[in-house]
Design a protein around this motif. Sequence first.
Motif, PDB file in Angstrom:
ATOM      1  N   TYR A 151       0.829  -1.215   0.000  1.00  0.00           N
ATOM      2  CA  TYR A 151       0.000   0.000   0.000  1.00  0.00           C
ATOM      3  C   TYR A 151       0.862   1.264   0.000  1.00  0.00           C
ATOM      4  CZ  TYR A 151      -3.309   3.580   1.341  1.00  0.00           C
ATOM      5  OH  TYR A 151      -4.053   4.730   1.367  1.00  0.00           O
ATOM      6  N   GLU A 152       2.011   1.214   0.656  1.00  0.00           N
ATOM      7  CA  GLU A 152       2.902   2.384   0.720  1.00  0.00           C
ATOM      8  C   GLU A 152       3.285   2.874  -0.680  1.00  0.00           C
ATOM      9  OE1 GLU A 152       4.082   4.458   3.247  1.00  0.00           O
ATOM     10  OE2 GLU A 152       2.425   3.443   4.251  1.00  0.00           O
ATOM     11  N   TYR A 153       3.412   1.975  -1.630  1.00  0.00           N
ATOM     12  CA  TYR A 153       3.755   2.355  -3.000  1.00  0.00           C
ATOM     13  C   TYR A 153       2.595   3.065  -3.706  1.00  0.00           C
ATOM     14  CZ  TYR A 153       7.919  -0.623  -2.741  1.00  0.00           C
ATOM     15  OH  TYR A 153       9.130  -1.185  -2.392  1.00  0.00           O
ATOM     16  N   PHE A 154       1.381   2.878  -3.213  1.00  0.00           N
ATOM     17  CA  PHE A 154       0.187   3.374  -3.893  1.00  0.00           C
ATOM     18  C   PHE A 154      -0.573   4.446  -3.119  1.00  0.00           C
ATOM     19  CE2 PHE A 154       1.028  -0.798  -5.610  1.00  0.00           C
ATOM     20  CZ  PHE A 154       0.772  -0.650  -6.958  1.00  0.00           C
ATOM     21  N   LYS A 155      -0.168   4.761  -1.913  1.00  0.00           N
ATOM     22  CA  LYS A 155      -0.967   5.610  -1.031  1.00  0.00           C
ATOM     23  C   LYS A 155      -1.273   6.987  -1.617  1.00  0.00           C
ATOM     24  CE  LYS A 155       2.862   7.319   1.728  1.00  0.00           C
ATOM     25  NZ  LYS A 155       3.518   7.314   3.003  1.00  0.00           N
ATOM     26  N   ASP A 156      -0.404   7.500  -2.479  1.00  0.00           N
ATOM     27  CA  ASP A 156      -0.633   8.816  -3.076  1.00  0.00           C
ATOM     28  C   ASP A 156      -1.067   8.725  -4.531  1.00  0.00           C
ATOM     29  OD1 ASP A 156       0.099  10.133  -0.680  1.00  0.00           O
ATOM     30  OD2 ASP A 156       2.228   9.967  -1.215  1.00  0.00           O
ATOM     31  N   SER A 157      -1.450   7.535  -4.967  1.00  0.00           N
ATOM     32  CA  SER A 157      -1.818   7.315  -6.368  1.00  0.00           C
ATOM     33  C   SER A 157      -3.263   7.697  -6.643  1.00  0.00           C
ATOM     34  CB  SER A 157      -1.645   5.836  -6.733  1.00  0.00           C
ATOM     35  OG  SER A 157      -0.312   5.441  -6.595  1.00  0.00           O
ATOM     36  N   ASN A 158      -3.509   8.045  -7.887  1.00  0.00           N
ATOM     37  CA  ASN A 158      -4.866   8.224  -8.373  1.00  0.00           C
ATOM     38  C   ASN A 158      -5.372   6.820  -8.718  1.00  0.00           C
ATOM     39  OD1 ASN A 158      -7.126   8.470 -10.057  1.00  0.00           O
ATOM     40  ND2 ASN A 158      -6.402  10.378 -10.963  1.00  0.00           N
ATOM     41  N   ILE A 159      -6.145   6.246  -7.820  1.00  0.00           N
ATOM     42  CA  ILE A 159      -6.553   4.845  -7.974  1.00  0.00           C
ATOM     43  C   ILE A 159      -7.432   4.638  -9.202  1.00  0.00           C
ATOM     44  CG2 ILE A 159      -7.804   2.925  -6.880  1.00  0.00           C
ATOM     45  CD1 ILE A 159      -4.987   3.557  -5.728  1.00  0.00           C
ATOM     46  N   ASP A 160      -8.272   5.603  -9.537  1.00  0.00           N
ATOM     47  CA  ASP A 160      -9.101   5.453 -10.739  1.00  0.00           C
ATOM     48  C   ASP A 160      -8.239   5.347 -11.990  1.00  0.00           C
ATOM     49  OD1 ASP A 160     -11.494   5.523  -9.293  1.00  0.00           O
ATOM     50  OD2 ASP A 160     -11.675   7.701  -9.481  1.00  0.00           O
ATOM     51  N   ARG A 161      -7.209   6.189 -12.075  1.00  0.00           N
ATOM     52  CA  ARG A 161      -6.294   6.125 -13.229  1.00  0.00           C
ATOM     53  C   ARG A 161      -5.498   4.815 -13.197  1.00  0.00           C
ATOM     54  NH1 ARG A 161      -3.687   8.458 -17.377  1.00  0.00           N
ATOM     55  NH2 ARG A 161      -1.431   8.204 -17.541  1.00  0.00           N
ATOM     56  N   PHE A 162      -5.005   4.435 -12.017  1.00  0.00           N
ATOM     57  CA  PHE A 162      -4.273   3.180 -11.889  1.00  0.00           C
ATOM     58  C   PHE A 162      -5.126   2.022 -12.395  1.00  0.00           C
ATOM     59  CE2 PHE A 162      -3.493  -0.640  -9.276  1.00  0.00           C
ATOM     60  CZ  PHE A 162      -2.222  -0.957  -9.725  1.00  0.00           C
ATOM     61  N   ARG A 163      -6.381   1.977 -11.964  1.00  0.00           N
ATOM     62  CA  ARG A 163      -7.288   0.907 -12.370  1.00  0.00           C
ATOM     63  C   ARG A 163      -7.456   0.892 -13.889  1.00  0.00           C
ATOM     64  NH1 ARG A 163     -12.623   0.087 -13.809  1.00  0.00           N
ATOM     65  NH2 ARG A 163     -13.489  -1.897 -13.085  1.00  0.00           N
ATOM     66  N   GLU A 164      -7.746   2.058 -14.447  1.00  0.00           N
ATOM     67  CA  GLU A 164      -7.962   2.172 -15.893  1.00  0.00           C
ATOM     68  C   GLU A 164      -6.738   1.708 -16.680  1.00  0.00           C
ATOM     69  OE1 GLU A 164      -8.188   5.777 -19.164  1.00  0.00           O
ATOM     70  OE2 GLU A 164      -8.967   6.176 -17.159  1.00  0.00           O
ATOM     71  N   LYS A 165      -5.562   2.161 -16.282  1.00  0.00           N
ATOM     72  CA  LYS A 165      -4.343   1.838 -17.031  1.00  0.00           C
ATOM     73  C   LYS A 165      -3.912   0.390 -16.817  1.00  0.00           C
ATOM     74  CE  LYS A 165      -4.488   5.676 -18.890  1.00  0.00           C
ATOM     75  NZ  LYS A 165      -5.114   5.688 -20.214  1.00  0.00           N
ATOM     76  N   LEU A 166      -4.125  -0.143 -15.613  1.00  0.00           N
ATOM     77  CA  LEU A 166      -3.777  -1.543 -15.386  1.00  0.00           C
ATOM     78  C   LEU A 166      -4.700  -2.464 -16.176  1.00  0.00           C
ATOM     79  CD1 LEU A 166      -1.891  -3.547 -14.075  1.00  0.00           C
ATOM     80  CD2 LEU A 166      -3.363  -3.524 -12.044  1.00  0.00           C
ATOM     81  N   ILE A 167      -5.974  -2.127 -16.253  1.00  0.00           N
ATOM     82  CA  ILE A 167      -6.899  -2.917 -17.073  1.00  0.00           C
ATOM     83  C   ILE A 167      -6.430  -2.888 -18.526  1.00  0.00           C
ATOM     84  CG2 ILE A 167      -9.242  -2.957 -18.044  1.00  0.00           C
ATOM     85  CD1 ILE A 167     -10.216  -2.057 -15.203  1.00  0.00           C
ATOM     86  N   GLU A 168      -6.121  -1.701 -19.036  1.00  0.00           N
ATOM     87  CA  GLU A 168      -5.617  -1.589 -20.415  1.00  0.00           C
ATOM     88  C   GLU A 168      -4.358  -2.426 -20.615  1.00  0.00           C
ATOM     89  OE1 GLU A 168      -4.627   2.434 -21.519  1.00  0.00           O
ATOM     90  OE2 GLU A 168      -6.718   3.080 -21.542  1.00  0.00           O
ATOM     91  N   HIS A 169      -3.451  -2.325 -19.655  1.00  0.00           N
ATOM     92  CA  HIS A 169      -2.153  -2.994 -19.779  1.00  0.00           C
ATOM     93  C   HIS A 169      -2.307  -4.515 -19.783  1.00  0.00           C
ATOM     94  CE1 HIS A 169       2.203  -2.442 -19.729  1.00  0.00           C
ATOM     95  NE2 HIS A 169       2.271  -3.525 -18.987  1.00  0.00           N
ATOM     96  N   VAL A 170      -3.064  -5.039 -18.831  1.00  0.00           N
ATOM     97  CA  VAL A 170      -3.275  -6.492 -18.769  1.00  0.00           C
ATOM     98  C   VAL A 170      -4.016  -6.962 -20.017  1.00  0.00           C
ATOM     99  CG1 VAL A 170      -4.415  -8.366 -17.505  1.00  0.00           C
ATOM    100  CG2 VAL A 170      -3.177  -6.579 -16.247  1.00  0.00           C
ATOM    101  N   CYS A 171      -5.028  -6.229 -20.421  1.00  0.00           N
ATOM    102  CA  CYS A 171      -5.785  -6.573 -21.635  1.00  0.00           C
ATOM    103  C   CYS A 171      -4.857  -6.621 -22.839  1.00  0.00           C
ATOM    104  CB  CYS A 171      -6.899  -5.547 -21.831  1.00  0.00           C
ATOM    105  SG  CYS A 171      -7.794  -5.701 -23.391  1.00  0.00           S
ATOM    106  N   HIS A 172      -4.063  -5.586 -23.018  1.00  0.00           N
ATOM    107  CA  HIS A 172      -3.153  -5.493 -24.165  1.00  0.00           C
ATOM    108  C   HIS A 172      -2.107  -6.615 -24.151  1.00  0.00           C
ATOM    109  CE1 HIS A 172      -0.637  -3.682 -27.248  1.00  0.00           C
ATOM    110  NE2 HIS A 172       0.395  -3.832 -26.428  1.00  0.00           N
ATOM    111  N   LEU A 173      -1.451  -6.797 -22.995  1.00  0.00           N
ATOM    112  CA  LEU A 173      -0.377  -7.788 -22.912  1.00  0.00           C
ATOM    113  C   LEU A 173      -0.867  -9.216 -23.121  1.00  0.00           C
ATOM    114  CD1 LEU A 173       1.795  -6.417 -19.956  1.00  0.00           C
ATOM    115  CD2 LEU A 173       2.331  -6.372 -22.399  1.00  0.00           C
ATOM    116  N   THR A 174      -2.102  -9.495 -22.722  1.00  0.00           N
ATOM    117  CA  THR A 174      -2.620 -10.860 -22.841  1.00  0.00           C
ATOM    118  C   THR A 174      -3.309 -11.125 -24.176  1.00  0.00           C
ATOM    119  OG1 THR A 174      -4.667 -10.247 -21.682  1.00  0.00           O
ATOM    120  CG2 THR A 174      -2.861 -11.179 -20.342  1.00  0.00           C
TER     121      THR A 174
END
Length: 141
Positions: A55-78
Motif C-alpha cells: 500500500y505504501e507504494y500506492f498511497k498517493d496514487s490516483n486509484i481510478d487512473r491506476f485501475r484504468e491503465k492496469l486494465i488496459e495494460h493487462v488486456c493489451h499484454l494478454t
Amino acid sequence: MKHTLIIVLVSLFFGLSACSTTSEQSVYTQMGGQQKVEEVVDNFITEIEFDPVIYEYFKDSNIDRFREKLIEHVCHLTGGPCEYTGDTMVQVHTGMDITETDFNRGVDLFINAMDKAQISHPIQNKVLAILAKTRKEMLYI
C-alpha cells in the motif's frame, strides 16, 4: 521465491512451445475477456489496500487512473483488443526503488486477485509468464 521459480519455469515452457498453432485463443480470451480482467484488477486493488507494505507504494496514487491503465495494460499484454495508453513501466516505476521482495509480494497479491476471480491455475501461469517480462522495468529504479 516459489512464485519467481514458477514464473521462470512457465516462461521457459512457453518459450519452448512457441511452435504451437496460432489459432489458439489469446490468454485474454482464456481468462474470460474484459469482465475477468476488470475483476482481477479490482481484486488486486483490494489486495493492495489491505497490504501495509505494498500500500505504501500506492498511497498517493490516483486509484481510478491506476485501475484504468492496469486494465488496459493487462488486456493489451494478454492479447485482448485494448490499446495501452499509459506511461511506460520505467516511467511509472522510476523513483519507487521497488525491491525484489516487494515485487514478489505484489505478484503474490496479483495471484490472490486471480484466485478470487476464479482464474484457473494453468491460465494464471500464462498470465504470469506474460507479465514477468515487465519485471526488469520495475525493480530498483
